[in-house]
Design a protein around this motif. Structure first.
Motif, PDB file in Angstrom:
ATOM      1  N   THR A 165       0.826  -1.211   0.000  1.00  0.00           N
ATOM      2  CA  THR A 165       0.000   0.000   0.000  1.00  0.00           C
ATOM      3  C   THR A 165       0.861   1.263   0.000  1.00  0.00           C
ATOM      4  OG1 THR A 165      -1.631  -1.253   1.261  1.00  0.00           O
ATOM      5  CG2 THR A 165      -1.954   1.112   1.137  1.00  0.00           C
ATOM      6  N   ALA A 166       1.961   1.230   0.745  1.00  0.00           N
ATOM      7  CA  ALA A 166       2.777   2.442   0.879  1.00  0.00           C
ATOM      8  C   ALA A 166       3.617   2.690  -0.373  1.00  0.00           C
ATOM      9  CB  ALA A 166       3.681   2.324   2.100  1.00  0.00           C
ATOM     10  N   LEU A 167       4.166   1.631  -0.977  1.00  0.00           N
ATOM     11  CA  LEU A 167       5.066   1.833  -2.115  1.00  0.00           C
ATOM     12  C   LEU A 167       4.367   1.689  -3.460  1.00  0.00           C
ATOM     13  CD1 LEU A 167       8.272  -0.111  -0.931  1.00  0.00           C
ATOM     14  CD2 LEU A 167       7.642   2.267  -0.514  1.00  0.00           C
ATOM     15  N   ARG A 168       3.289   0.902  -3.514  1.00  0.00           N
ATOM     16  CA  ARG A 168       2.624   0.679  -4.794  1.00  0.00           C
ATOM     17  C   ARG A 168       1.210   1.247  -4.856  1.00  0.00           C
ATOM     18  NH1 ARG A 168       5.594   0.622  -8.614  1.00  0.00           N
ATOM     19  NH2 ARG A 168       4.304  -0.616  -9.972  1.00  0.00           N
ATOM     20  N   GLY A 169       0.697   1.729  -3.746  1.00  0.00           N
ATOM     21  CA  GLY A 169      -0.636   2.323  -3.766  1.00  0.00           C
ATOM     22  C   GLY A 169      -1.755   1.313  -3.935  1.00  0.00           C
ATOM     23  N   VAL A 170      -1.467   0.031  -3.645  1.00  0.00           N
ATOM     24  CA  VAL A 170      -2.513  -1.003  -3.738  1.00  0.00           C
ATOM     25  C   VAL A 170      -2.999  -1.319  -2.325  1.00  0.00           C
ATOM     26  CG1 VAL A 170      -3.034  -3.369  -4.438  1.00  0.00           C
ATOM     27  CG2 VAL A 170      -1.403  -2.005  -5.759  1.00  0.00           C
ATOM     28  N   PRO A 171      -4.279  -1.118  -2.048  1.00  0.00           N
ATOM     29  CA  PRO A 171      -4.774  -1.495  -0.713  1.00  0.00           C
ATOM     30  C   PRO A 171      -4.549  -2.994  -0.489  1.00  0.00           C
ATOM     31  CG  PRO A 171      -6.409  -0.202  -1.897  1.00  0.00           C
ATOM     32  CD  PRO A 171      -5.332  -0.554  -2.882  1.00  0.00           C
ATOM     33  N   PHE A 172      -3.994  -3.345   0.666  1.00  0.00           N
ATOM     34  CA  PHE A 172      -3.577  -4.734   0.879  1.00  0.00           C
ATOM     35  C   PHE A 172      -4.737  -5.683   1.168  1.00  0.00           C
ATOM     36  CE2 PHE A 172      -3.224  -2.553   5.009  1.00  0.00           C
ATOM     37  CZ  PHE A 172      -4.114  -3.303   5.754  1.00  0.00           C
ATOM     38  N   ASN A 173      -5.920  -5.129   1.474  1.00  0.00           N
ATOM     39  CA  ASN A 173      -6.981  -5.947   2.076  1.00  0.00           C
ATOM     40  C   ASN A 173      -7.358  -7.200   1.289  1.00  0.00           C
ATOM     41  OD1 ASN A 173      -7.335  -2.896   2.600  1.00  0.00           O
ATOM     42  ND2 ASN A 173      -8.122  -3.901   4.430  1.00  0.00           N
TER      43      ASN A 173
END
Lengths: 466, 80
Positions: A165-173
């Motif tokens: 999430t922090a480096l790729r902007g993909v929510p991890f959920n």
């Protein structure tokens, strides 16, 4: 006499396991775990951690409560948590808070001669926005020079999802829900741009473990022997933990600045007077019902959850799909000490039963604990946004809690008009009277009120349990 | 130069003798080979750094002794 039932989520650790005895939560400490438990208890570390609320409280009780199991040395009793949430339901800030708690406990334990035998994010639960560590048998004596055996688990359960999430902007959920063990370093490495290798922390904790893991299949017996003969000095163990802590503390979610709903509270078209009359309706409900645990489906930034808490609700579990709104709600709960836990949940695809035999981690429906419900402006998202039959939506909501408030938004409301702007209106049944009929089929209506010029309707129901 | 090599060797051997058998493979979960290889490497680097620091201390004290024998002004050399 009532018998203790083993909890399905707890069997991997031979040091003990969790049992439910009626409403009581018990934990066995076996022959394997006894010496470590005694070390933790007698050294005062356990008291220290439970006193400041970072580790769940425990008291020793009569071992006979678990019957005649021969290898049980101690039985501990824990206070029962009202709700068990899964890490993939947490927002970024919640997973980050859980990771920091894990590292803090690890660092402090190390100074006192103890370490944590695993790093499962499921060992952390939340009370409001406050993380609490629940597995007291994870602590054990530290042996000088030992490796950090839970390093990989920490990466997969905490660091890799946060980095996604922090480096790729993909929510991890949804990724974390897809694999309960966590996100493997190999998968994350494949997603990172090549120049990330120049960040030594990414190299050390993502790229190198992934590379070494890949070549692990070819490793010979002599190399295994060499690894076993080597050691990790305590100072190096400490600096691994401390550098991860510093790194994670500085991570922020790289999500769009403005999400669809995080600004909803400011832009939702309500005039102040209408918002106030909605709040007043909820105040009357919360003050009368005083729910022990209120579920707020579509909680947004937690504004109305806070209204309900101030008026008499004891605790709120909020659900939403909007990551920006969930972050705001979590910040609201952390700052104000508001007892609200906002969770990621797609109501049309709620958390299923998962893990071994599909029962290790319970489905949302099996974790229902609400005695009150708020469902504000969600019915149209399900009935029109997801094509679910209106009656089914109402049924599902009423099943969640015996009393609650549901909002109905008319078709000519700007929100619904926007949802239908590129679609055919295939929802002839989506009407206020059908909504009311669906509620009345299951419940009494205690009070109802139109709250906007667009005739948005609030209904306070009381379920008939027949 | 020989000195540095020997020190590295000595400290690595000492570390291995000292820790051999004391770092047990007792995790109930699989730690993952990748992570252990990494940590073994970190351990070696950390061990070497300690060895270097000890050796550097030896060099410093050697020169300090030499300086004080040369009768230099102790106001500069004795400062901690």
């Amino acid at each position: 006499m009532e018998r203790a039932v083993p909890e399905n989520a707890s069997y991997r650790d031979p040091a003990g396991r969790v049992y439910l005895l009626g409403d009581r939560v018990l934990r066995s400490v076996t022959r394997v775990g006894a010496a470590d438990y005694e070390f933790l208890r007698d050294g005062g570390l356990l008291d220290e951690f439970t006193d400041d609320g970072r580790v769940i409280g425990c008291t020793e009780v009569e071992p006979g409560l678990l019957g005649q199991a021969s290898d049980v040395r101690y039985v501990l009793e824990h206070p029962r948590l009202s709700f068990i949430s899964h890490p993939y339901e947490w927002c970024f800030s919640a997973l980050k808070a859980a990771a920091l708690l894990h590292l803090d406990l690890s660092l402090e334990s190390l100074e006192r001669g103890a370490t944590l035998s695993d790093a499962s994010a499921y060992n952390v639960q939340f009370q409001g926005a406050r993380p609490i560590f629940i597995d007291v048998l994870s602590f054990r004596r530290y042996r000088d020079g030992e490796y950090w055996f839970a390093h990989r688990q920490f990466l997969e359960q905490f660091l890799n999802p946060l980095l996604l999430t922090a480096l790729r902007g993909v929510p991890f959920n949804v990724w974390l829900r897809g694999r309960l063990e966590g996100i493997p370093s190999e998968d994350l490495r494949a997603l990172l741009p090549w120049w990330r290798m120049f960040d030594w922390r990414v190299s050390a904790h993502v790229i190198l473990p992934a590379r070494f893991q890949r070549s692990a299949a070819k490793i010979g017996d002599d190399q295994v022997a060499r690894i076993k003969a080597r050691s990790l000095p305590k100072s190096a163990f400490r600096s691994m933990l401390a550098s991860l802590r510093r790194w994670i503390e500085g991570l922020e979610p790289s999500l769009p600045r403005q999400s669809a709903w995080s600004d909803y509270a400011e832009t939702n078209g309500y005039r102040a007077l209408e918002a106030e009359s909605k709040a007043n309706f909820l105040r009357r409900f919360a003050a009368k019902v005083t729910p022990r645990c209120l579920w707020d489906v579509g909680c947004n930034t937690g504004h109305y959850a806070e209204v309900a808490l101030e008026a008499g609700a004891k605790e709120v579990i909020g659900f939403d799909t909007d990551h920006g709104a969930l972050e705001k709600a979590f910040a609201r709960a952390s700052k104000g000490g508001v007892r609200l836990l906002p969770l990621y949940l797609d109501a049309a695809d709620p958390s299923p039963g998962q893990g071994w035999r599909g029962i290790e981690r319970k489905a949302l429906g099996d974790r229902r604990n609400a005695d009150g419900l708020l469902a504000l402006a969600v019915v149209h998202h399900l009935a029109i946004g997801r094509n679910l039959p209106l009656k089914d939506v109402v049924d599902w909501l009423i099943d969640l809690a015996p009393q609650g408030v549901i909002e109905f938004v008319e078709k000519d409301d700007p929100c619904v008009r926007q949802m239908l702007q590129f679609r055919n209106d295939i929802f002839p049944d989506y009407e206020r009277e059908n909504f009311r009929a669906a509620v009345l089929a299951r419940a009494e209506i205690i009070e109802e009120q139109e709250i906007t010029a667009n005739r948005r309707l609030l209904v306070w129901y009381n379920r008939r349990d027949d | 130069m020989r000195g540095i090599k020997n020190w590295g060797l000595i400290s690595a051997t000492t570390a291995m003798i000292f820790f051999a058998g004391t770092a047990p493979a007792q995790a109930y979960l699989d730690p993952g080979t990748g992570s252990l290889v990494l940590q073994a490497a970190i351990g070696v680097v950390a061990g070497s750094l300690v060895a270097l620091r000890i050796y550097w201390g030896k060099i410093k004290s050697f020169f300090k002794r030499k300086n004080s024998r040369d009768g230099r002004d102790s106001r500069f050399t004795d400062r901690k």
